[in-house]
Design a protein around this motif. Structure first.
Motif, PDB file in Angstrom:
ATOM      1  N   PHE A   1      43.083  47.985  54.083  1.00  0.00           N
ATOM      2  CA  PHE A   1      41.811  48.682  54.192  1.00  0.00           C
ATOM      3  C   PHE A   1      41.651  49.371  55.534  1.00  0.00           C
ATOM      4  CE2 PHE A   1      39.113  47.642  50.595  1.00  0.00           C
ATOM      5  CZ  PHE A   1      39.802  46.595  50.003  1.00  0.00           C
ATOM      6  N   GLY A   2      40.922  50.484  55.512  1.00  0.00           N
ATOM      7  CA  GLY A   2      40.413  51.063  56.733  1.00  0.00           C
ATOM      8  C   GLY A   2      39.164  50.306  57.166  1.00  0.00           C
TER       9      GLY A   2
ATOM     10  N   TYR B   1      40.527  55.482  42.057  1.00  0.00           N
ATOM     11  CA  TYR B   1      41.801  55.359  42.745  1.00  0.00           C
ATOM     12  C   TYR B   1      42.763  56.462  42.334  1.00  0.00           C
ATOM     13  CZ  TYR B   1      44.953  53.206  39.189  1.00  0.00           C
ATOM     14  OH  TYR B   1      45.768  52.964  38.110  1.00  0.00           O
TER      15      TYR B   1
ATOM     16  N   LEU C   1      34.581  52.118  51.752  1.00  0.00           N
ATOM     17  CA  LEU C   1      35.875  51.607  52.181  1.00  0.00           C
ATOM     18  C   LEU C   1      37.003  52.332  51.456  1.00  0.00           C
ATOM     19  CD1 LEU C   1      35.052  47.804  51.988  1.00  0.00           C
ATOM     20  CD2 LEU C   1      35.555  49.038  54.081  1.00  0.00           C
TER      21      LEU C   1
ATOM     22  N   PRO D   1      33.324  44.481  47.486  1.00  0.00           N
ATOM     23  CA  PRO D   1      33.603  45.911  47.336  1.00  0.00           C
ATOM     24  C   PRO D   1      33.524  46.329  45.868  1.00  0.00           C
ATOM     25  CG  PRO D   1      35.198  44.882  48.794  1.00  0.00           C
ATOM     26  CD  PRO D   1      34.417  43.777  48.170  1.00  0.00           C
TER      27      PRO D   1
ATOM     28  N   ARG E   1      49.361  54.667  46.494  1.00  0.00           N
ATOM     29  CA  ARG E   1      48.049  54.457  45.895  1.00  0.00           C
ATOM     30  C   ARG E   1      46.963  54.489  46.960  1.00  0.00           C
ATOM     31  NH1 ARG E   1      47.724  50.493  40.686  1.00  0.00           N
ATOM     32  NH2 ARG E   1      49.367  51.477  39.479  1.00  0.00           N
TER      33      ARG E   1
ATOM     34  N   PHE F   1      34.422  48.970  43.046  1.00  0.00           N
ATOM     35  CA  PHE F   1      35.432  49.995  42.787  1.00  0.00           C
ATOM     36  C   PHE F   1      34.771  51.327  42.449  1.00  0.00           C
ATOM     37  CE2 PHE F   1      39.368  51.774  41.356  1.00  0.00           C
ATOM     38  CZ  PHE F   1      39.070  52.513  40.227  1.00  0.00           C
TER      39      PHE F   1
ATOM     40  N   ALA G   1      50.817  48.317  42.932  1.00  0.00           N
ATOM     41  CA  ALA G   1      49.664  47.417  42.800  1.00  0.00           C
ATOM     42  C   ALA G   1      49.838  46.192  43.682  1.00  0.00           C
ATOM     43  CB  ALA G   1      49.511  47.012  41.346  1.00  0.00           C
ATOM     44  N   LEU G   2      50.391  46.417  44.842  1.00  0.00           N
ATOM     45  CA  LEU G   2      50.596  45.308  45.771  1.00  0.00           C
ATOM     46  C   LEU G   2      49.442  45.233  46.771  1.00  0.00           C
ATOM     47  CD1 LEU G   2      54.439  45.745  46.264  1.00  0.00           C
ATOM     48  CD2 LEU G   2      53.219  44.219  44.695  1.00  0.00           C
ATOM     49  N   GLU G   3      49.667  44.604  47.884  1.00  0.00           N
ATOM     50  CA  GLU G   3      48.608  44.345  48.852  1.00  0.00           C
ATOM     51  C   GLU G   3      47.857  45.603  49.244  1.00  0.00           C
ATOM     52  OE1 GLU G   3      50.016  42.595  52.444  1.00  0.00           O
ATOM     53  OE2 GLU G   3      48.053  42.652  53.427  1.00  0.00           O
ATOM     54  N   LEU G   4      46.529  45.512  49.239  1.00  0.00           N
ATOM     55  CA  LEU G   4      45.673  46.584  49.712  1.00  0.00           C
ATOM     56  C   LEU G   4      45.497  46.473  51.219  1.00  0.00           C
ATOM     57  CD1 LEU G   4      42.768  46.473  47.103  1.00  0.00           C
ATOM     58  CD2 LEU G   4      44.583  48.168  47.236  1.00  0.00           C
TER      59      LEU G   4
ATOM     60  N   TYR H   1      41.359  37.642  48.946  1.00  0.00           N
ATOM     61  CA  TYR H   1      41.154  38.326  50.211  1.00  0.00           C
ATOM     62  C   TYR H   1      40.100  37.577  51.006  1.00  0.00           C
ATOM     63  CZ  TYR H   1      43.894  42.489  49.171  1.00  0.00           C
ATOM     64  OH  TYR H   1      44.933  43.351  48.912  1.00  0.00           O
TER      65      TYR H   1
ATOM     66  N   TYR I   1      42.607  53.941  47.201  1.00  0.00           N
ATOM     67  CA  TYR I   1      41.418  53.450  46.512  1.00  0.00           C
ATOM     68  C   TYR I   1      40.175  53.730  47.358  1.00  0.00           C
ATOM     69  CZ  TYR I   1      44.792  50.458  44.005  1.00  0.00           C
ATOM     70  OH  TYR I   1      45.842  49.984  43.268  1.00  0.00           O
TER      71      TYR I   1
ATOM     72  N   MET J   1      42.107  47.807  41.070  1.00  0.00           N
ATOM     73  CA  MET J   1      41.900  46.565  41.823  1.00  0.00           C
ATOM     74  C   MET J   1      40.402  46.270  41.847  1.00  0.00           C
ATOM     75  SD  MET J   1      44.739  45.287  43.177  1.00  0.00           S
ATOM     76  CE  MET J   1      46.277  45.644  44.037  1.00  0.00           C
TER      77      MET J   1
ATOM     78  N   TYR K   1      36.157  52.314  47.642  1.00  0.00           N
ATOM     79  CA  TYR K   1      35.198  51.285  47.258  1.00  0.00           C
ATOM     80  C   TYR K   1      33.893  51.541  48.007  1.00  0.00           C
ATOM     81  CZ  TYR K   1      39.147  48.506  45.513  1.00  0.00           C
ATOM     82  OH  TYR K   1      40.248  48.060  44.840  1.00  0.00           O
TER      83      TYR K   1
ATOM     84  N   ASN L   1      43.778  42.676  38.951  1.00  0.00           N
ATOM     85  CA  ASN L   1      44.345  44.003  38.745  1.00  0.00           C
ATOM     86  C   ASN L   1      44.875  44.197  37.331  1.00  0.00           C
ATOM     87  OD1 ASN L   1      45.377  46.564  39.278  1.00  0.00           O
ATOM     88  ND2 ASN L   1      47.357  45.720  39.833  1.00  0.00           N
TER      89      ASN L   1
END
Lengths: 107, 112
Positions: free
Chosen positions: B103-104, B48, B91, B43, B31, B45, B98-101, A36, B33, A95, B35, A91
């Motif tokens: 974010f806000g 989640y 965050l 970030p 999903r 964890f 479990a793919l791309e996160l 990222y 999460y 994550m 952070y 992961n």
């Protein structure tokens, strides 16, 4: 030992340089891996996923070494706009982020 | 805007007060999460959810922190009896499996 470790840098490189970052992880059951990018005061955004066979996206190359439990990111011909913090994500089930490596590309 | 939204964006509170943050994920993402991020760090964890089930909670999280996702849609993160060390950016991210996160923009907490 932290679950995900990165060299914090900072890396200061001239435009056009090639720079590489490594990230080690402790959980051998980890299934997926990502890089990222986070700009100052912004949220992280996906740069690229890391596949077992290695993958390339333009000037960016990501590799995975499961035996040694690390992933890498190579940036070729670096641009001023590449200046950011690069975060690796590992992961196993959740994550987990590394602390990030800060890159500054200078003219 | 169909991205991840967080509210409030900024919160200033006095030590000992309770605060609650809300996260609205991308609608089809199962999903969610949470952070915490402080300056110069990645970030960290917290927890989640997969749908409404909270599947993991960080050992670093004290009992003062609680998160819910009651209907598998939005989520709240509550911090009770805030301490100055809780000051950070909180965050929220959502994903499909479990793919791309995604974010806000985060909720920045300052505890005085």
């Amino acid at each position: 030992r932290k679950e995900v470790e990165q060299d914090p840098g900072p890396f200061n490189v001239p435009e056009g340089a090639t720079v590489a970052f490594n990230c080690t992880y402790s959980n051998s059951a980890s299934q997926s891996f990502f890089w990222y990018r986070q700009d100052c005061r912004k949220e992280p955004k996906l740069l690229m996923s890391v596949y077992s066979s290695g993958n390339e996206d333009g000037r960016f190359t990501a590799q995975l070494n499961r035996a040694s439990q690390y992933i890498s990111l190579l940036i070729r011909d670096s641009k001023l706009s590449d200046s950011a913090t690069y975060l690796c994500v590992v992961n196993p089930n959740d994550m987990r982020f590394g602390a990030g490596t800060r890159l500054t590309v200078k003219p | 805007d169909t991205g991840v939204s967080q509210d409030p964006r900024h919160k200033i509170t006095k030590r000992g007060q309770n605060v609650t943050f809300r996260c609205d994920p991308i609608s089809e993402h199962n999903r969610l999460y949470w952070y915490r991020q402080t300056l110069g760090q990645g970030p960290e964890f917290l927890t989640y959810f997969q749908n409404e089930a909270q599947l993991e909670k960080s050992r670093l999280l004290s009992d003062r922190f609680s998160a819910e996702r009651p209907k598998g849609s939005f989520s709240t993160l509550e911090i009770q009896r805030t301490e100055q060390g809780d000051s950070a950016m909180y965050l929220c991210a959502s994903s499909i499996a479990a793919l791309e996160l995604f974010f806000g923009e985060g909720s920045r907490l300052t505890v005085l």
